[in-house]
Enzyme design. Structure first.
Site, PDB file in Angstrom:
ATOM      1  N   ASN A 112       0.801  -1.232   0.000  1.00  0.00           N
ATOM      2  CA  ASN A 112       0.000   0.000   0.000  1.00  0.00           C
ATOM      3  C   ASN A 112       0.834   1.283   0.000  1.00  0.00           C
ATOM      4  OD1 ASN A 112       0.714  -0.477   2.701  1.00  0.00           O
ATOM      5  ND2 ASN A 112      -1.042   0.686   3.442  1.00  0.00           N
TER       6      ASN A 112
ATOM      7  N   LYS B 263      12.218  -7.751   0.665  1.00  0.00           N
ATOM      8  CA  LYS B 263      11.189  -8.536  -0.036  1.00  0.00           C
ATOM      9  C   LYS B 263       9.919  -7.698  -0.104  1.00  0.00           C
ATOM     10  CE  LYS B 263       7.808 -11.160   0.861  1.00  0.00           C
ATOM     11  NZ  LYS B 263       7.007 -10.761  -0.301  1.00  0.00           N
TER      12      LYS B 263
ATOM     13  N   GLY C   9       2.943  -5.076   7.550  1.00  0.00           N
ATOM     14  CA  GLY C   9       1.904  -5.823   6.862  1.00  0.00           C
ATOM     15  C   GLY C   9       0.766  -6.119   7.819  1.00  0.00           C
ATOM     16  N   SER C  10       0.051  -7.190   7.548  1.00  0.00           N
ATOM     17  CA  SER C  10      -1.146  -7.479   8.343  1.00  0.00           C
ATOM     18  C   SER C  10      -0.771  -8.075   9.705  1.00  0.00           C
ATOM     19  CB  SER C  10      -2.028  -8.458   7.573  1.00  0.00           C
ATOM     20  OG  SER C  10      -1.312  -9.653   7.368  1.00  0.00           O
TER      21      SER C  10
ATOM     22  N   VAL D 244       0.007 -12.022   9.750  1.00  0.00           N
ATOM     23  CA  VAL D 244       1.346 -12.376   9.259  1.00  0.00           C
ATOM     24  C   VAL D 244       2.404 -11.890  10.260  1.00  0.00           C
ATOM     25  CG1 VAL D 244       3.036 -12.049   7.406  1.00  0.00           C
ATOM     26  CG2 VAL D 244       0.650 -12.459   6.831  1.00  0.00           C
ATOM     27  N   GLY D 245       2.216 -10.701  10.800  1.00  0.00           N
ATOM     28  CA  GLY D 245       3.158 -10.181  11.803  1.00  0.00           C
ATOM     29  C   GLY D 245       3.255 -11.101  13.012  1.00  0.00           C
TER      30      GLY D 245
ATOM     31  N   GLU E 160       5.160  -3.623  12.167  1.00  0.00           N
ATOM     32  CA  GLU E 160       4.146  -2.570  12.004  1.00  0.00           C
ATOM     33  C   GLU E 160       2.948  -3.195  11.307  1.00  0.00           C
ATOM     34  OE1 GLU E 160       3.912   0.155  13.324  1.00  0.00           O
ATOM     35  OE2 GLU E 160       5.953   0.427  14.035  1.00  0.00           O
TER      36      GLU E 160
ATOM     37  N   CYS F 250      -2.849   1.739   6.784  1.00  0.00           N
ATOM     38  CA  CYS F 250      -2.910   1.253   8.169  1.00  0.00           C
ATOM     39  C   CYS F 250      -3.421   2.360   9.072  1.00  0.00           C
ATOM     40  CB  CYS F 250      -1.525   0.812   8.620  1.00  0.00           C
ATOM     41  SG  CYS F 250      -0.296   2.112   8.463  1.00  0.00           S
TER      42      CYS F 250
ATOM     43  N   GLU G 200     -10.098  -4.590  11.004  1.00  0.00           N
ATOM     44  CA  GLU G 200      -9.576  -3.713   9.955  1.00  0.00           C
ATOM     45  C   GLU G 200     -10.210  -4.095   8.604  1.00  0.00           C
ATOM     46  OE1 GLU G 200      -5.471  -4.301   8.551  1.00  0.00           O
ATOM     47  OE2 GLU G 200      -5.200  -2.139   8.751  1.00  0.00           O
TER      48      GLU G 200
ATOM     49  N   GLU H 129       9.281   2.746  13.947  1.00  0.00           N
ATOM     50  CA  GLU H 129       9.967   3.086  12.704  1.00  0.00           C
ATOM     51  C   GLU H 129      10.010   4.610  12.568  1.00  0.00           C
ATOM     52  OE1 GLU H 129      10.142   0.244   9.466  1.00  0.00           O
ATOM     53  OE2 GLU H 129       7.988   0.087   9.744  1.00  0.00           O
TER      54      GLU H 129
HETATM   55  P1  NAD Z   1       0.487  -8.929   4.268  1.00  0.00           P
HETATM   56  O1  NAD Z   1       0.688  -9.198   5.710  1.00  0.00           O
HETATM   57  O2  NAD Z   1      -0.356  -9.852   3.487  1.00  0.00           O
HETATM   58  O3  NAD Z   1       1.915  -8.939   3.515  1.00  0.00           O
HETATM   59  C1  NAD Z   1       2.975  -8.083   3.920  1.00  0.00           C
HETATM   60  C2  NAD Z   1       4.287  -8.672   3.402  1.00  0.00           C
HETATM   61  O4  NAD Z   1       4.545  -9.906   4.082  1.00  0.00           O
HETATM   62  C3  NAD Z   1       4.277  -9.005   1.917  1.00  0.00           C
HETATM   63  O5  NAD Z   1       5.549  -8.715   1.367  1.00  0.00           O
HETATM   64  C4  NAD Z   1       4.005 -10.494   1.911  1.00  0.00           C
HETATM   65  O6  NAD Z   1       4.444 -11.158   0.743  1.00  0.00           O
HETATM   66  C5  NAD Z   1       4.808 -10.923   3.132  1.00  0.00           C
HETATM   67  N1  NAD Z   1       4.401 -12.209   3.719  1.00  0.00           N
HETATM   68  C6  NAD Z   1       3.198 -12.834   3.620  1.00  0.00           C
HETATM   69  N2  NAD Z   1       3.225 -13.984   4.323  1.00  0.00           N
HETATM   70  C7  NAD Z   1       4.466 -14.082   4.876  1.00  0.00           C
HETATM   71  C8  NAD Z   1       5.097 -15.033   5.728  1.00  0.00           C
HETATM   72  N3  NAD Z   1       4.451 -16.123   6.144  1.00  0.00           N
HETATM   73  N4  NAD Z   1       6.370 -14.807   6.123  1.00  0.00           N
HETATM   74  C9  NAD Z   1       7.010 -13.685   5.734  1.00  0.00           C
HETATM   75  N5  NAD Z   1       6.478 -12.756   4.916  1.00  0.00           N
HETATM   76  C10 NAD Z   1       5.218 -12.950   4.494  1.00  0.00           C
HETATM   77  O7  NAD Z   1      -0.012  -7.419   4.148  1.00  0.00           O
HETATM   78  P2  NAD Z   1      -0.437  -6.602   2.847  1.00  0.00           P
HETATM   79  O8  NAD Z   1      -1.760  -7.088   2.369  1.00  0.00           O
HETATM   80  O9  NAD Z   1       0.701  -6.544   1.879  1.00  0.00           O
HETATM   81  O10 NAD Z   1      -0.592  -5.122   3.465  1.00  0.00           O
HETATM   82  C11 NAD Z   1      -1.747  -4.673   4.108  1.00  0.00           C
HETATM   83  C12 NAD Z   1      -1.562  -4.719   5.611  1.00  0.00           C
HETATM   84  O11 NAD Z   1      -0.412  -3.971   5.972  1.00  0.00           O
HETATM   85  C13 NAD Z   1      -2.720  -4.073   6.370  1.00  0.00           C
HETATM   86  O12 NAD Z   1      -3.075  -4.884   7.474  1.00  0.00           O
HETATM   87  C14 NAD Z   1      -2.131  -2.744   6.857  1.00  0.00           C
HETATM   88  O13 NAD Z   1      -2.728  -2.230   8.016  1.00  0.00           O
HETATM   89  C15 NAD Z   1      -0.715  -3.125   7.077  1.00  0.00           C
HETATM   90  N6  NAD Z   1       0.143  -1.943   7.068  1.00  0.00           N
HETATM   91  C16 NAD Z   1       0.679  -1.499   8.249  1.00  0.00           C
HETATM   92  C17 NAD Z   1       1.466  -0.343   8.285  1.00  0.00           C
HETATM   93  C18 NAD Z   1       2.065   0.160   9.574  1.00  0.00           C
HETATM   94  O14 NAD Z   1       3.060   0.877   9.520  1.00  0.00           O
HETATM   95  N7  NAD Z   1       1.501  -0.171  10.734  1.00  0.00           N
HETATM   96  C19 NAD Z   1       1.720   0.350   7.106  1.00  0.00           C
HETATM   97  C20 NAD Z   1       1.162  -0.130   5.914  1.00  0.00           C
HETATM   98  C21 NAD Z   1       0.390  -1.283   5.902  1.00  0.00           C
END
Ligand code: NAD
Length: 484
Positions: free
Chosen positions: A155, A178, A230-231, A234-235, A252, A286, A385, A464
């Site tokens: 995003n 990545k 990310g989400s 996954v985090g 994050e 986010c 979310e 961050e």
């Molecule tokens: P996602 O968690 O699906 O993916 C994020 C990244 O993790 C991608 O590069 C993905 O390929 C990788 N990934 C997926 N599975 C993994 C695993 N098992 N091990 C390691 N890496 C893996 O998230 P998304 O759909 O790309 O992004 C949207 C999410 O990100 C939303 O929940 C949003 O709130 C969050 N986000 C948070 C912030 C913040 O700073 N808090 C900023 C932007 C987006």
């Protein structure tokens, strides 16, 4: 739209671009389905291992490069990015879908954060501390942690990688990044710029791919720290895997951000801010505001003004000047958003405006900006979310109830309040469970030098952006020297 060439993205390992032409990943423009924006390799765990080894080999020399010199390279990268701002903003719109003005703002934010991080090269100090034994000199000093992984979402595919790479590199770490498979081309441009700025081979590596690559980065013992955005699910998985080998993490994740409007608020400014924070970037932030928590006395007026403002939003491809809201990033995001609104309706909430896909726009994953009324804190739409242009409207009796409702979710990223009463504003700052707080401003992220992150399930580890990120990218040594 004019036909543009497909960008063939490769991995960047040990200073060499490779596998350009591989098309395991095929990214299509979310507003023009005939436009294949980019191809990239869907890399294997073995590709990731080679990139990790390259980062490990480059680390000892990079660690010894003096910090101001590392900072200069990052500053040069910031200048190169700024000089290509328009081109990269256009690509960002083509690949991710946000409108061009938002894309320009994102690239500018990346530049500003990189400029700030470049100066860390002259600020990486420790502390001199008093002794508790005679003739002992005490101080702390910082060292880079080693090769790190930067895993980023789609995003903010320019700003987020930049705000990880810049401090990681200035602090003396080598990096494997990545990006999301949805945004390979913008990620490749970012890495090209760092390369052009003069990074030695192996210091920065790029591997395209999905969970196989991510999992190798998380589990490989040569990777000493993982900076993930990310989400939350996954985090959480990354956190528990990294804990098995005690790797450092900086996570994050998601948000369910409230904007409180009290009865004494300047409603013009409160409503304008809410529209920006809820529907900007198509709600795919986010930091997006997804809950309006409004004192009952002004609720009707706020809803009416919000509906007027929502009607003025123009959906369409992000590269058209008249458009003010772009498409969602892909079909699965559109499906998710629709599912949330359908389930909310089943819970007897009321769609005040929107709640459907627009007609007649042609290609594009569009969803109308949507306000859901009659929402109670226990409804799914008030707790989870959505990550799309959907705002839940919740009425409350007073600030105490507003705070209780605002805090009654697992997330705690951003929050804002609109009031002219300074003591209520301070009570909000004190009691709200969120990391980024705004008073009488849209409740988004912060300025480019302010720490970025939140409470509860939104963040974990050092913030961050800003100087706090140094606590993730360095380890601290406490030194005691006895005079002889
Ligand atoms: P996602 O968690 O699906 O993916 C994020 C990244 O993790 C991608 O590069 C993905 O390929 C990788 N990934 C997926 N599975 C993994 C695993 N098992 N091990 C390691 N890496 C893996 O998230 P998304 O759909 O790309 O992004 C949207 C999410 O990100 C939303 O929940 C949003 O709130 C969050 N986000 C948070 C912030 C913040 O700073 N808090 C900023 C932007 C987006």
């Amino acid at each position: 739209m004019k036909t543009e060439a497909t960008i063939q993205c490769g991995n960047f390992i040990g200073g060499k671009w490779e596998q350009q032409g591989a098309d395991g990943i095929r990214r299509v423009n979310p507003a023009h389905f005939s436009d294949l924006v980019a191809t990239a390799p869907d890399s294997s765990a073995e590709d990731a291992r080679r990139a990790i080894q390259a980062a490990a080999d480059a680390f000892p020399r990079w660690r010894r490069t003096i910090p101001p010199q590392r900072g200069k390279i990052v500053l040069r990268a910031a200048q190169l990015l700024e000089s290509r701002l328009e081109e990269i903003a256009q690509l960002l719109t083509r690949e991710e879908g946000k409108i061009v003005s938002e894309a320009r703002a994102e690239v500018q934010r990346a530049v500003d954060i990189m400029e700030y991080a470049a100066g860390m090269g002259r600020r990486l100090g420790g502390q001199t501390l008093p002794t508790e034994a005679p003739n002992v000199f005490c101080f702390t000093t910082r060292q880079p942690i080693g090769p790190v992984a930067a895993i980023s979402p789609w995003n903010f595919p320019v700003a987020i990688p930049c705000w990880k790479l810049a401090p990681a590199l200035v602090c003396g770490n080598s990096v494997v990044c990545k990006p999301s498979p949805l945004t390979p081309a913008t990620a490749a441009r970012v890495v090209e710029i760092f390369e052009e700025a003069g990074l030695p081979p192996g210091v920065l590596n790029l591997v395209h791919g999905g969970p196989a690559v991510g999992s190798e980065l998380v589990n490989n013992p040569l990777i000493r720290g993982i900076s993930f955005t990310g989400s939350t699910p996954v985090g959480r998985a990354i956190h528990s895997a990294a804990a098995q080998r005690m790797a450092k993490v900086q996570l994050e994740m998601g948000g369910k951000n409230p904007q409180i409007i009290l009865r004494d608020a300047d409603l013009d400014s409160a409503v304008a801010s809410l529209l920006t924070a809820a529907f900007g970037s198509t709600g795919q932030r986010c930091s997006a505001t997804s809950r309006a928590i409004v004192e009952r006395k002004v609720a009707q007026e706020v809803v009416e003004r919000l509906v007027e403002g929502t009607k003025a939003i123009r959906l369409g491809p992000g590269d058209r000047p008249e458009v003010t809201m772009g498409p969602l990033v892909d079909e699965s995001r559109l499906r998710d958003v629709k599912g949330f609104v359908e389930r909310a309706s089943a819970e007897r909430t009321k769609v005040v405006i929107g709640g459907c896909e627009p007609k007649g726009l042609g290609d594009g994953y569009y969803y109308e900006p949507t306000i859901v009324g009659d929402v109670r804190p226990e409804h799914e739409i008030a707790r989870e979310e959505v990550f799309g242009p959907v705002l839940s409207f919740i009425e409350v009796n007073d600030i105490e109830e507003a705070l209780t409702v605002a805090n009654a979710v697992d997330y705690g990223l951003c929050a804002s309040i609109f009031t002219k009463d300074i003591s209520r504003a301070f009570a909000f700052v004190d009691k709200i469970e969120a990391g980024m707080i705004h008073v009488n401003r849209p409740g988004l992220g912060g300025f480019s030098h302010m720490p970025f992150g939140g409470f509860k399930h939104s963040s974990y580890g050092a913030r961050e952006v800003g100087d706090d990120t140094i606590n993730f990218y360095t380890d601290l040594k406490s030194v005691h020297i006895q005079e002889t």
